[in-house]
Design a protein around this motif. Structure first.
Motif, PDB file in Angstrom:
ATOM      1  N   GLY A  53       0.797  -1.208   0.000  1.00 17.81           N
ATOM      2  CA  GLY A  53       0.000   0.000   0.000  1.00 17.81           C
ATOM      3  C   GLY A  53       0.837   1.269   0.000  1.00 17.81           C
ATOM      4  N   LYS A  54       2.043   1.140   0.525  1.00 21.26           N
ATOM      5  CA  LYS A  54       2.873   2.328   0.626  1.00 21.26           C
ATOM      6  C   LYS A  54       3.439   2.709  -0.738  1.00 21.26           C
ATOM      7  N   LYS A  55       3.271   3.974  -1.051  1.00 19.71           N
ATOM      8  CA  LYS A  55       3.671   4.420  -2.378  1.00 19.71           C
ATOM      9  C   LYS A  55       5.183   4.357  -2.562  1.00 19.71           C
ATOM     10  N   LYS A  56       5.837   5.072  -1.691  1.00 19.05           N
ATOM     11  CA  LYS A  56       7.287   5.143  -1.869  1.00 19.05           C
ATOM     12  C   LYS A  56       7.973   4.342  -0.790  1.00 19.05           C
ATOM     13  N   GLN A  57       8.251   3.125  -1.112  1.00 18.53           N
ATOM     14  CA  GLN A  57       8.949   2.312  -0.131  1.00 18.53           C
ATOM     15  C   GLN A  57      10.275   1.834  -0.703  1.00 18.53           C
ATOM     16  N   VAL A  58      11.280   2.621  -0.460  1.00 14.10           N
ATOM     17  CA  VAL A  58      12.616   2.251  -0.889  1.00 14.10           C
ATOM     18  C   VAL A  58      13.474   2.113   0.350  1.00 14.10           C
ATOM     19  N   TYR A  59      14.079   0.982   0.489  1.00 14.75           N
ATOM     20  CA  TYR A  59      14.860   0.719   1.684  1.00 14.75           C
ATOM     21  C   TYR A  59      16.270   0.297   1.313  1.00 14.75           C
ATOM     22  N   GLY A  60      17.190   0.628   2.192  1.00 15.15           N
ATOM     23  CA  GLY A  60      18.463  -0.049   2.166  1.00 15.15           C
ATOM     24  C   GLY A  60      18.285  -1.328   2.951  1.00 15.15           C
ATOM     25  N   ARG A  61      19.286  -2.203   2.907  1.00 15.19           N
ATOM     26  CA  ARG A  61      19.138  -3.478   3.598  1.00 15.19           C
ATOM     27  C   ARG A  61      18.878  -3.292   5.086  1.00 15.19           C
ATOM     28  N   LYS A  62      19.635  -2.372   5.686  1.00 13.50           N
ATOM     29  CA  LYS A  62      19.477  -2.127   7.120  1.00 13.50           C
ATOM     30  C   LYS A  62      18.096  -1.594   7.443  1.00 13.50           C
ATOM     31  N   ASP A  63      17.645  -0.666   6.614  1.00 11.98           N
ATOM     32  CA  ASP A  63      16.342  -0.051   6.853  1.00 11.98           C
ATOM     33  C   ASP A  63      15.219  -1.078   6.762  1.00 11.98           C
ATOM     34  N   LEU A  64      15.333  -1.929   5.757  1.00 10.74           N
ATOM     35  CA  LEU A  64      14.290  -2.922   5.569  1.00 10.74           C
ATOM     36  C   LEU A  64      14.280  -3.914   6.728  1.00 10.74           C
ATOM     37  N   LEU A  65      15.479  -4.267   7.187  1.00 13.94           N
ATOM     38  CA  LEU A  65      15.566  -5.174   8.329  1.00 13.94           C
ATOM     39  C   LEU A  65      14.939  -4.522   9.553  1.00 13.94           C
ATOM     40  N   GLN A  66      15.208  -3.251   9.726  1.00 12.57           N
ATOM     41  CA  GLN A  66      14.621  -2.523  10.865  1.00 12.57           C
ATOM     42  C   GLN A  66      13.109  -2.453  10.751  1.00 12.57           C
ATOM     43  N   HIS A  67      12.646  -2.200   9.549  1.00 16.23           N
ATOM     44  CA  HIS A  67      11.209  -2.150   9.296  1.00 16.23           C
ATOM     45  C   HIS A  67      10.567  -3.490   9.639  1.00 16.23           C
ATOM     46  N   ALA A  68      11.190  -4.556   9.161  1.00 25.91           N
ATOM     47  CA  ALA A  68      10.644  -5.895   9.372  1.00 25.91           C
ATOM     48  C   ALA A  68      10.656  -6.257  10.849  1.00 25.91           C
ATOM     49  N   GLN A  69      11.759  -5.968  11.505  1.00 28.06           N
ATOM     50  CA  GLN A  69      11.856  -6.296  12.920  1.00 28.06           C
ATOM     51  C   GLN A  69      10.924  -5.434  13.744  1.00 28.06           C
ATOM     52  N   GLY A  70      10.797  -4.173  13.332  1.00 33.44           N
ATOM     53  CA  GLY A  70       9.933  -3.256  14.061  1.00 33.44           C
ATOM     54  C   GLY A  70       8.489  -3.727  14.057  1.00 33.44           C
ATOM     55  N   ILE A  71       7.993  -4.087  12.902  1.00 29.97           N
ATOM     56  CA  ILE A  71       6.613  -4.555  12.809  1.00 29.97           C
ATOM     57  C   ILE A  71       6.482  -5.932  13.427  1.00 29.97           C
ATOM     58  N   GLY A  72       7.485  -6.752  13.227  1.00 30.47           N
ATOM     59  CA  GLY A  72       7.447  -8.102  13.776  1.00 30.47           C
ATOM     60  C   GLY A  72       7.362  -8.123  15.286  1.00 30.47           C
ATOM     61  N   SER A  73       8.004  -7.148  15.916  1.00 31.92           N
ATOM     62  CA  SER A  73       8.011  -7.149  17.376  1.00 31.92           C
ATOM     63  C   SER A  73       7.011  -6.160  17.943  1.00 31.92           C
ATOM     64  N   SER A  74       6.239  -5.542  17.059  1.00 33.56           N
ATOM     65  CA  SER A  74       5.259  -4.567  17.514  1.00 33.56           C
ATOM     66  C   SER A  74       4.171  -5.226  18.354  1.00 33.56           C
ATOM     67  N   SER A  75       3.818  -4.577  19.428  1.00 37.17           N
ATOM     68  CA  SER A  75       2.748  -5.125  20.254  1.00 37.17           C
ATOM     69  C   SER A  75       1.432  -4.421  19.970  1.00 37.17           C
ATOM     70  N   SER A  76       1.442  -3.599  18.935  1.00 32.72           N
ATOM     71  CA  SER A  76       0.229  -2.869  18.596  1.00 32.72           C
ATOM     72  C   SER A  76      -0.869  -3.815  18.120  1.00 32.72           C
ATOM     73  N   TYR A  77      -2.051  -3.562  18.559  1.00 32.87           N
ATOM     74  CA  TYR A  77      -3.156  -4.415  18.156  1.00 32.87           C
ATOM     75  C   TYR A  77      -3.569  -4.167  16.708  1.00 32.87           C
ATOM     76  N   LYS A  78      -3.039  -3.103  16.160  1.00 30.96           N
ATOM     77  CA  LYS A  78      -3.362  -2.826  14.765  1.00 30.96           C
ATOM     78  C   LYS A  78      -2.685  -3.830  13.842  1.00 30.96           C
ATOM     79  N   ARG A  79      -1.592  -4.377  14.340  1.00 27.88           N
ATOM     80  CA  ARG A  79      -0.889  -5.372  13.534  1.00 27.88           C
ATOM     81  C   ARG A  79      -1.503  -6.743  13.781  1.00 27.88           C
ATOM     82  N   THR A  80      -1.882  -7.389  12.729  1.00 29.97           N
ATOM     83  CA  THR A  80      -2.390  -8.735  12.892  1.00 29.97           C
ATOM     84  C   THR A  80      -1.224  -9.691  13.055  1.00 29.97           C
ATOM     85  N   ALA A  81      -1.540 -10.851  13.594  1.00 25.24           N
ATOM     86  CA  ALA A  81      -0.495 -11.849  13.798  1.00 25.24           C
ATOM     87  C   ALA A  81       0.155 -12.216  12.475  1.00 25.24           C
ATOM     88  N   LYS A  82      -0.648 -12.278  11.449  1.00 19.26           N
ATOM     89  CA  LYS A  82      -0.102 -12.647  10.144  1.00 19.26           C
ATOM     90  C   LYS A  82       0.867 -11.598   9.627  1.00 19.26           C
TER      91      LYS A  82
END
Ligand SMILES: [Zn+2]
Length: 112
Positions: free
Chosen positions: A46-75
């Motif tokens: 959904g995000k229009k401009k999503q360009v990441y370096g490797r580190k950024d993408l890893l941070q993004h993935a880990q950030g959402i993966g470990s998020s305790s927000s209820y907005k994030r589904t388990a999937k």
């Protein structure tokens, strides 16, 4: 009967959700690399401009993966955890044996 217990999920369930996207990434069915060499998150289309370096993408993935927000589904979390695992795995160039940790060993052996 169960209507809204989506957020009530255990770690083992996350692990289950994780396996499929992880293998899709490994097989190259889900692509994180663009032709220009930049990276994108295949799970956030959904995000229009999503360009990441490797580190950024890893941070993004880990950030959402470990998020305790209820907005994030388990999937969604599981997918991003899979992405993080994939990026980390890619980083450590596999030599003759990938079987360096106990967990990896057991996974490989379990197949037979
Ligand atoms: Zn994402």
């Amino acid at each position: 009967m169960v209507s809204n217990s989506e957020s009530d999920i255990t770690d083992s369930e996350i692990d289950e959700y994780k396996e499929k996207p992880y293998s899709l990434l490994k097989d190259g069915i889900l692509k994180v690399k663009r032709s220009d060499g930049s990276l994108k998150c295949p799970f956030c289309p959904g995000k229009k401009k999503q360009v990441y370096g490797r580190k950024d993408l890893l941070q993004h993935a880990q950030g959402i993966g470990s998020s305790s927000s209820y907005k994030r589904t388990a999937k969604a979390k599981a997918k991003h955890l899979a992405l993080a695992a994939y990026l980390q795995q890619e980083q450590q160039v596999p030599r003759s044996s990938r079987c360096r940790s106990d967990g990896e060993c057991r996974k490989l052996v379990r197949g037979g």
